[in-house]
Every structure is written in structure tokens, then in C-alpha cells.
Design a protein around this motif. Sequence first.
Motif, short mmCIF file in Angstrom:
data_model
loop_
_atom_site.label_atom_id
_atom_site.label_comp_id
_atom_site.label_asym_id
_atom_site.label_seq_id
_atom_site.Cartn_x
_atom_site.Cartn_y
_atom_site.Cartn_z
N GLY A 43 0.81 -1.20 0.00
CA GLY A 43 0.00 0.00 0.00
C GLY A 43 0.85 1.25 0.00
N LYS A 44 0.17 2.38 0.04
CA LYS A 44 0.85 3.67 0.07
C LYS A 44 0.13 4.58 1.05
CE LYS A 44 -1.55 4.97 -4.18
NZ LYS A 44 -2.16 3.63 -4.26
N ILE A 45 0.80 5.65 1.42
CA ILE A 45 0.24 6.65 2.32
C ILE A 45 -0.13 7.87 1.47
CG2 ILE A 45 0.52 7.93 4.47
CD1 ILE A 45 0.93 4.81 4.65
N ILE A 46 -1.39 8.27 1.51
CA ILE A 46 -1.90 9.37 0.70
C ILE A 46 -2.28 10.52 1.63
CG2 ILE A 46 -3.73 10.09 -0.88
CD1 ILE A 46 -3.94 7.13 -1.77
N PRO A 76 6.28 4.35 -0.70
CA PRO A 76 5.27 4.98 -1.55
C PRO A 76 4.32 5.89 -0.77
CG PRO A 76 4.81 2.63 -1.27
CD PRO A 76 6.11 2.91 -0.59
N SER A 77 4.33 7.14 -1.16
CA SER A 77 3.46 8.14 -0.56
C SER A 77 3.23 9.24 -1.58
CB SER A 77 4.10 8.71 0.71
OG SER A 77 3.24 9.62 1.34
N ILE A 78 2.08 9.85 -1.51
CA ILE A 78 1.75 10.92 -2.45
C ILE A 78 0.86 11.95 -1.76
CG2 ILE A 78 -0.26 9.67 -3.35
CD1 ILE A 78 0.41 10.89 -6.12
N ALA A 79 1.05 13.21 -2.14
CA ALA A 79 0.15 14.28 -1.73
C ALA A 79 -0.72 14.62 -2.92
CB ALA A 79 0.94 15.50 -1.27
N LEU A 80 -2.02 14.62 -2.75
CA LEU A 80 -2.95 14.89 -3.85
C LEU A 80 -3.09 16.38 -4.14
CD1 LEU A 80 -5.78 12.31 -3.05
CD2 LEU A 80 -3.66 12.02 -4.37
#
Length: 192
Positions: A43-46, A76-80
Motif C-alpha cells: 500500500g501507500k500513504i496518501i 510509496p506516498s503521495i500528496a494529492l
Amino acid sequence: MLDQDNYLKQLADHQALFSKLDQFSNEVHALAQLCVESLHNGGKIIFLGNGGSAADSQHLAAEFVVRFRRERQALPSIALTTDTSILTACANDYSYDHVFARQIEALCKDNDVVIGLSTSGQSPNVNMAIEAANRIGAATVAFTGKDGGKIKDISKYAFIMPSNETARIQEAHMFIGHWLCDAVDCAFAEGS
């Protein structure tokens, strides 16, 4: 004329809030474990939020992808909050309320952790994203303040900072966010 007393008052307000953050000790530890399990399972952190919370989202996602304090693999991490083409197209074609939910629909999986930052808990675009993540089955987390707003009722986990001041709430969010980064770093550090 600059008011030195104002500085001392804000410092005292900051210290008073931080003296109460120990109440989140167990929950923050559980959040760290949730993030570690998500990352171990692909998974990832959003992260997402508006204004200062948008900047904080980007900051925290960068700490996961690059590193916080320890050498470890990229996580894996992303800022929307960063893709202006997606944000402006969605705001134009639908409304600003949909800018994060649409990205959640496209990018989120059920093994992800979605962290919405909203000092009031009343941001329609953040709340719609949390609701979209809930439909997917992702773990949803609110970093909020004041009375928690709507987001406290729709997130699976809510961290409500005991303050009504936006700046103090954001400072507390970043403290918890940095501690979360450090805990995850430890779990994935080289030699662990």
C-alpha cells in the motif's frame, strides 16, 4: 509597533497545546503500525489538505518517499495537492469540492492509508475524499482540530487537536506527522 507580548502569548499557547498531545500516544502508535502494515502489504500513504495543510501534506509525503532521519528504502506516498493539471481540470469540469475525491477514485487501493488534514474538519473536498476512500476500503485518518467537524464522523481514525487556532492546530499536526515519519523510518531502516 511590534508587540513582543504577542510572541510570548503565542508561544504559551503552543506550549499549552503540546502539553496535551500525550493523550494521543496510543492512537499515534496504532497509526504508525497501520502505516507500516500498509507499506509492507504494497500500500501507500496518501495525504491531502488545503492551504497550509496542502503544504504539510506535500512535506509529509516527501519524508516518506525520500527519508526522514534514517537510511531506508523509498516508501510509496503521495500528496494529492501537487498536480495542477488534475486540480484545475477537476475544479473546472466538476467543482473544487471534487479535486481530491476524483484522485482517490483513480489512485487509491483498499490497502492504502488516506490522511486528510483539515483544521476545521469542514472542508468539503477533504471530506468527499475521505468518503471516497471509505468506499474503496482504505484506512481513513483525520488530522483536525476545533470540534473535529464532519471529518471526525466519517474517518475511521480522528486526531482532534484541542485548539481553536489554525496555526496551533497545524503545528500539532506536523509534530504528529513528523513522529509518524520517524516511527516508519525505524520500521524500514537499513539493518532493521
